[in-house]
Design an enzyme around this catalytic site. Sequence first.
Site, PDB file in Angstrom:
ATOM      1  N   ASP A   1       0.864  -1.176   0.000  1.00 43.71           N
ATOM      2  CA  ASP A   1       0.000   0.000   0.000  1.00 43.71           C
ATOM      3  C   ASP A   1       0.903   1.229   0.000  1.00 43.71           C
ATOM      4  O   ASP A   1       2.130   1.126   0.146  1.00 43.71           O
ATOM      5  CB  ASP A   1      -0.978  -0.030   1.169  1.00 43.71           C
ATOM      6  CG  ASP A   1      -0.285   0.103   2.507  1.00 43.71           C
ATOM      7  OD1 ASP A   1       0.948   0.276   2.528  1.00 43.71           O
ATOM      8  OD2 ASP A   1      -0.969   0.017   3.531  1.00 43.71           O
TER       9      ASP A   1
ATOM     10  N   ASP B   1      -7.483  -7.764   1.228  1.00 45.45           N
ATOM     11  CA  ASP B   1      -6.488  -7.898   2.292  1.00 45.45           C
ATOM     12  C   ASP B   1      -7.176  -7.519   3.588  1.00 45.45           C
ATOM     13  O   ASP B   1      -8.085  -6.703   3.588  1.00 45.45           O
ATOM     14  CB  ASP B   1      -5.294  -6.948   2.098  1.00 45.45           C
ATOM     15  CG  ASP B   1      -5.648  -5.531   2.534  1.00 45.45           C
ATOM     16  OD1 ASP B   1      -6.358  -4.836   1.793  1.00 45.45           O
ATOM     17  OD2 ASP B   1      -5.256  -5.130   3.652  1.00 45.45           O
TER      18      ASP B   1
ATOM     19  N   CYS C   1      -9.575 -29.213   7.924  1.00 46.09           N
ATOM     20  CA  CYS C   1      -8.363 -28.475   7.555  1.00 46.09           C
ATOM     21  C   CYS C   1      -7.149 -29.379   7.709  1.00 46.09           C
ATOM     22  O   CYS C   1      -7.059 -30.146   8.666  1.00 46.09           O
ATOM     23  CB  CYS C   1      -8.242 -27.249   8.455  1.00 46.09           C
ATOM     24  SG  CYS C   1      -6.758 -26.276   8.157  1.00 46.09           S
TER      25      CYS C   1
ATOM     26  N   CYS D   1      -3.932 -28.127   7.817  1.00 45.49           N
ATOM     27  CA  CYS D   1      -2.753 -27.304   8.157  1.00 45.49           C
ATOM     28  C   CYS D   1      -1.993 -27.975   9.309  1.00 45.49           C
ATOM     29  O   CYS D   1      -2.503 -28.891   9.964  1.00 45.49           O
ATOM     30  CB  CYS D   1      -3.164 -25.874   8.502  1.00 45.49           C
ATOM     31  SG  CYS D   1      -3.749 -25.639  10.191  1.00 45.49           S
TER      32      CYS D   1
ATOM     33  N   CYS E   1      -4.018 -28.153  12.608  1.00 46.46           N
ATOM     34  CA  CYS E   1      -5.153 -29.087  12.691  1.00 46.46           C
ATOM     35  C   CYS E   1      -4.718 -30.548  12.567  1.00 46.46           C
ATOM     36  O   CYS E   1      -5.381 -31.437  13.089  1.00 46.46           O
ATOM     37  CB  CYS E   1      -6.188 -28.740  11.631  1.00 46.46           C
ATOM     38  SG  CYS E   1      -6.889 -27.104  11.922  1.00 46.46           S
TER      39      CYS E   1
ATOM     40  N   HIS F   1      -3.488 -21.488  11.196  1.00 49.07           N
ATOM     41  CA  HIS F   1      -4.763 -22.099  10.813  1.00 49.07           C
ATOM     42  C   HIS F   1      -5.673 -21.075  10.121  1.00 49.07           C
ATOM     43  O   HIS F   1      -6.292 -21.378   9.099  1.00 49.07           O
ATOM     44  CB  HIS F   1      -5.499 -22.713  12.006  1.00 49.07           C
ATOM     45  CG  HIS F   1      -6.910 -22.988  11.647  1.00 49.07           C
ATOM     46  ND1 HIS F   1      -7.274 -24.040  10.816  1.00 49.07           N
ATOM     47  CD2 HIS F   1      -8.051 -22.272  11.870  1.00 49.07           C
ATOM     48  CE1 HIS F   1      -8.561 -23.969  10.571  1.00 49.07           C
ATOM     49  NE2 HIS F   1      -9.069 -22.915  11.200  1.00 49.07           N
TER      50      HIS F   1
HETATM   51 ZN   LIG Z   1      -6.074 -25.718  10.245  1.00 43.01          ZN
END
Ligand SMILES: [Zn+2]
Length: 388
Positions: free
Chosen positions: A90, A275, A313, A315, A318, A344
């Site tokens: 920005d 964003d 999920c 990730c 998780c 996450h």
């Molecule tokens: Zn996750």
Amino acid sequence: MYTLLKKDKNTEARLGKIITSHGEVDTPNFMPVGTSASVKTLTPQDLKSVGTQIILSNAYHLLLRPGAQIIENAGGLHKFMNWDGPILTDSGGFQVFSLAQLRKIKDDGVEFQSHIDGSKYFITPESIIDFQKVLGSDIMMVLDECIPYPCEHDYVNIALKRTIDWARRSKKAFILGKKSTTRYASRDTRYELFGIVQGGAYPDLRKQAVKQLIDIGFDGYAIGGLSVGEPTELMYETLDATINLLPDDKTRYLMGVGTPQDIVEAVSRGIDIFDCVVPTRNGRNGTAFTAEGLVKIRNAKYKNDYSALDKNCDCECCKNYTRSYLNHLFNVNEILGLRLLSLHNVSFYATLMKNIQRSIEDGSFIDFKKSILDIYEKQPLKRDLSSI
Ligand SMILES: [Zn+2]
């Protein structure tokens, strides 16, 4: 360079692609916020592991610390922070108007004092473009005057005239100004410059802004000055009044938005990129976005919950840790808790955007949007100012 791949039949949603010198960005997409050259608690490898394709960083913060010279010596922002994907920066306008002290707005630029140590700065549309060239940002933003909400029509009109004048000067500096000071940029490196539509909550001024910005000509158009405290309906009304006037073949960016429900609403109106600090800030505060809605992990009911934070999920958080353990980490203020929930949440947003892309592709976006609204409208999350 934006390519429109497909338009949704039932809504204004668009499937597209932005090609930059640091890789492609599938749209609609979301940019995690790396305020001071870091998405708080996460490494670039973490971001890649969850599918983040582009990040945002803030010129205001980088200008104050560490300053242009250190980033230039490092070889630009990508090398400095070790992120080799696309970066949008920005212009600093939003922070100058929301964070800095003793601001004096002049026609040629803004004088302000740093919110950190009170030191004085004077920025102009040209100096901010030069700074973004030092950073080597793939997508640069023009300097604009950000006004508070609510604001009188007369003042918004004056501010808009200045913003349009600054946009014209930014474009000139982008093309003709001091050649890129980035010693490392190759001749083929492609940069983009986006204009910013302002005009407060006044449709007549917003329309005027779009028309004047298109006359100047930009690689993409951002809609700024929304999600600054106005009622949600007003945000969508303002968006509706302007978005269809924007050219089909350029990226459309809604700045500082938002929650999952804001994102699906804005995508259905034709926005391509977003964003917001919402996923990372909420992660650090102990709030997780999951397929079942918000999980406030500090809540005592998770003490004996040995399931994954979000069973849908995959990730690192998780796959490897339980809600019980995360609840414990937050209760004893362990930094790992902040990191795992941030990771996450960024993963949740990356997956949300992938699912949006897939649903536009197969024609089911309208159903996907409804499924997100059904879960998240029941749990309103206060909209938050971006990029601070
Ligand atoms: Zn996750």
